[in-house]
Design a protein around this motif. Sequence first.
Motif, PDB file in Angstrom:
ATOM      1  N   THR A 109      -7.921 -16.499  -6.382  1.00 20.82           N
ATOM      2  CA  THR A 109      -9.255 -17.090  -6.533  1.00 20.82           C
ATOM      3  C   THR A 109     -10.209 -16.095  -7.198  1.00 20.82           C
ATOM      4  O   THR A 109     -10.964 -16.440  -8.115  1.00 20.82           O
ATOM      5  CB  THR A 109      -9.803 -17.531  -5.169  1.00 20.82           C
ATOM      6  N   THR A 123      -4.353 -10.418  -9.983  1.00 15.40           N
ATOM      7  CA  THR A 123      -3.259 -11.393 -10.128  1.00 15.40           C
ATOM      8  C   THR A 123      -1.940 -10.782  -9.706  1.00 15.40           C
ATOM      9  O   THR A 123      -1.129 -11.413  -9.027  1.00 15.40           O
ATOM     10  CB  THR A 123      -3.173 -11.878 -11.591  1.00 15.40           C
ATOM     11  N   GLU A 136      -9.237 -15.659 -10.877  1.00 15.65           N
ATOM     12  CA  GLU A 136      -9.582 -16.824 -11.698  1.00 15.65           C
ATOM     13  C   GLU A 136     -11.058 -16.805 -12.080  1.00 15.65           C
ATOM     14  O   GLU A 136     -11.425 -17.148 -13.207  1.00 15.65           O
ATOM     15  CB  GLU A 136      -9.235 -18.104 -10.952  1.00 15.65           C
ATOM     16  N   ALA A 137     -11.913 -16.405 -11.138  1.00 17.83           N
ATOM     17  CA  ALA A 137     -13.344 -16.320 -11.438  1.00 17.83           C
ATOM     18  C   ALA A 137     -13.608 -15.315 -12.560  1.00 17.83           C
ATOM     19  O   ALA A 137     -14.478 -15.526 -13.411  1.00 17.83           O
ATOM     20  CB  ALA A 137     -14.114 -15.931 -10.176  1.00 17.83           C
ATOM     21  N   ASP A 174      -3.717 -16.199  -2.105  1.00 19.37           N
ATOM     22  CA  ASP A 174      -4.725 -17.185  -2.507  1.00 19.37           C
ATOM     23  C   ASP A 174      -6.078 -16.525  -2.744  1.00 19.37           C
ATOM     24  O   ASP A 174      -6.789 -16.848  -3.701  1.00 19.37           O
ATOM     25  CB  ASP A 174      -4.859 -18.273  -1.435  1.00 19.37           C
ATOM     26  N   ALA A 175      -6.453 -15.607  -1.858  1.00 19.19           N
ATOM     27  CA  ALA A 175      -7.749 -14.935  -2.001  1.00 19.19           C
ATOM     28  C   ALA A 175      -7.806 -14.141  -3.309  1.00 19.19           C
ATOM     29  O   ALA A 175      -8.812 -14.195  -4.042  1.00 19.19           O
ATOM     30  CB  ALA A 175      -7.984 -14.016  -0.806  1.00 19.19           C
ATOM     31  N   ARG A 196      -1.013 -19.636  -9.937  1.00 21.45           N
ATOM     32  CA  ARG A 196      -1.520 -20.572  -8.935  1.00 21.45           C
ATOM     33  C   ARG A 196      -0.473 -21.638  -8.615  1.00 21.45           C
ATOM     34  O   ARG A 196      -0.357 -22.100  -7.478  1.00 21.45           O
ATOM     35  CB  ARG A 196      -2.804 -21.228  -9.429  1.00 21.45           C
TER      36      ARG A 196
END
Length: 860
Positions: free
Chosen positions: A173, A153, A176-177, A169-170, A195
């Motif tokens: 993502t 992050t 977040e997972a 963004d990558a 985000r």
Amino acid sequence: MLELLPMVFAAPGEAVTRARGLLEAGAPPLHASVAHQVIGIWQRDFGDLRLALRHLRRARDLAARADSAEREADVLATLGVALVHAGRTRQGLVAFERGVARGSGHTRARVLYRRAYVWWVLGRHREALEDVRRAIPVLRQAEDVIWTARALTLRATVHLALGAVERADADFTAAEALWDTTGQEHDKADAVESRGLAAFRRGDIPAALRLLAEAEERYAKLDTPTFMLNIRRCEVLMAAGLAPEALAEADAAIAELDGLGGQSTRKAELLLVAARAARLAGEAHTAIARADVAVRLFAGQRRTWWETHARLVLIEARVAAGRRSGRLVADAAAVAGRLAAFGSPAAPEASLLAGRIALALGWTADAERHLAVAARSRHSGPPLARMTGWAAQALRSRAAGSGRGVLEACRRGLDVLDDHRTTLGASELRARATAQGAELAALAQEAGLASGEPRRLLVWSERWRATVLSAPPTKPPADPALLSGLTAFREIAARAEEARQEGHPVPALEREQRRLEREIRARTLRLRGRSPGGGDRFEPGRLLARLGEARLVELAVLDGRVHVLLCGQGRVRRFEAGRLADAVAEAEHVQAGLRRLAHPGAAARLPLVEAAGRRLEELLLGPAARHLGSGPVVVVPPGSLHQVPWALLPSLRERVLSVSPSAGSWLRARETEPPPGGRQVLVRGPGLATGGAEVPQLADRYEAPTVLEGPDAHVSRVLRELDGAALAHIAAHGAFRADSPLFSSLTMADGPIVVHDFERLDRSPYRIILSCCETARFASVGADELLGLVTALLPLGTAGVVACSAPVNDEAVVPLMLALHKGLGAGLSLAEALRDARAALPGDATHQATGWAFSAFGAA
């Protein structure tokens, strides 16, 4: 014992309670060290920074007493973050050096992550990326899901600061997972907030608002302050054209932070945001004050990246306050150079500023150098960055004397902003976003005027005028929360009005009403618009062919002076009239006069109002008044002249006259086909002085109208019947809200029907007559946009509206409305019927003022 540390960001309150329990029980040094660290983290991030430092120093000392190098390294990293947030940057970096030296393996990786975070706070992004690059593989190998997610992050946030949105963004993502596998609720909220920041950097304002609202809800459940969220939301609000709201939020957050004794670093960032918001809101001196304090705080904290951004805002604010000097050119150029070295996306903005100041001083060579640098951003990056580049290119072309180059740059820049606006679903956001194109539109109009070709000036006057009306707003989805909010708002508003009429104070009801308004507005602002592209380009030839014997008078304002573009007989002619400021002042006098004439016994004011009408004609039409021909006239005023009662002007008084926000809007209204079936809907709201006396008489004139009155005139039924009607007549109390124009309303049996309700219609009535006061009042926002009841109806299928711009005498309205409908029954247009209705009124001052206060909008 160590499980307390992750709990700080999963269940903060419980973690602190358990830590205090350990200390009260006399825990041994190692366990007490953890407890003090937990309390220190909570105070550092959510409370008093002075208390945080006290607890963290105690935790460090206890770790040393326990002879645990790993424990000491971990506490030193936490202490280092707190010291930097307190503005003690040197001490904080020393703590990190000791922490890196004391720790090993997995612990050292966590220390490196936190030092990377500090580098980000300081604006030293390359160092941040280096430390997080070293930390992530070790954290992954240790299968440390929480700290790996935090590191990803952070890396994403640093990428955003450098403008690398795809890389961010990558990482977001991937983080977040990982968060989905943990119970770290505060960290999850932070991920949602991040985000939202990424969506903002991509230019997706609705998504940013939605994600930040979701993050706020998550933080609220944890009862933790949200100062970083405040900063990010303020940035989004400014990009959405809501700078005054951003300033209010930033100032409120600063006051709250001061009350807590919170982080000095966050205060500096909030001051920077407040300075930017104040500048965008036109409060230059407030911006100077906020930016000056921010610069000094950042300098004391050794945060050069941030200090440089604050200096940019300070220079912008000084220029906005009217200052111009060679020193400011040099300062702006130096800031641009430093921002470029940092890799900041704001560098072109600083170069553009240096170029603008140099141009104002006549330093064309210096201006060209700075503007050329700024213009490089026009081909890549988010929309507003490209807009900066095209603005620089337009100024370069103007300095070079290339009118064609100016127009090309303005066209390309406004196309970028057009595409951006179409991603916004809310009409308010689309209207406010046009302010970002105001400079380009003004430059293009200036070039159009210099060309000596009135058609070209007309095209550019239309290019950025009333653009919100060019397409319907995105229809709100069947959102249960939004629908229930509107229903609750209506109930509260009705109860408040009833209590006022009974003489009871209603502060609690008013507070709840304002809360519901904020909630409804917030939900509508998050609506996404349609895909970019398409759009109906204005063509003068099409307009001239459609006009026939009519004349269209478009008023363009350049350098504060009104230019009249008279369209008709196959050509466009230009005339110069008076100064806009004088016309606005005269229009305000006329409105005051009409308000007085609404009361019997004020007839002595009539000659004064008529004289003001003559002065308005000279200021607004000038010599064009003698070339209007004998046919109908369509007036297209700028937003600042929306309150002019055009029928009062002598040359327009006995004409078939209509008003339109733009020539393109008039064309679309002219080409709108009436719905099949020809349904008429007559609505009578409660509490009218005349009881809506015209409605029963009108009901007898139509074959089978739908009449809604008494309890039948409730909002849901009225909306259902209005949808797709051929003609609607609404007699109801109207209320204009200058502070929140989309809550302008008409009073129904169960409360107000507001603009947000009308925007839910599939198709508004083809013709609509609003026989109540102030229904033709608008709020002027953005570059030249109007928000209000009438402008909500025009994009939804309404071809013509009759509405009132001033308070009027209720009894005098009745004969005007009856005469108006008589003309419609004879096959006349709204404008024709309104002209004849005025002529049929008694000749006393009250009836004349009533006729002048009503206007026909559109083309039906």
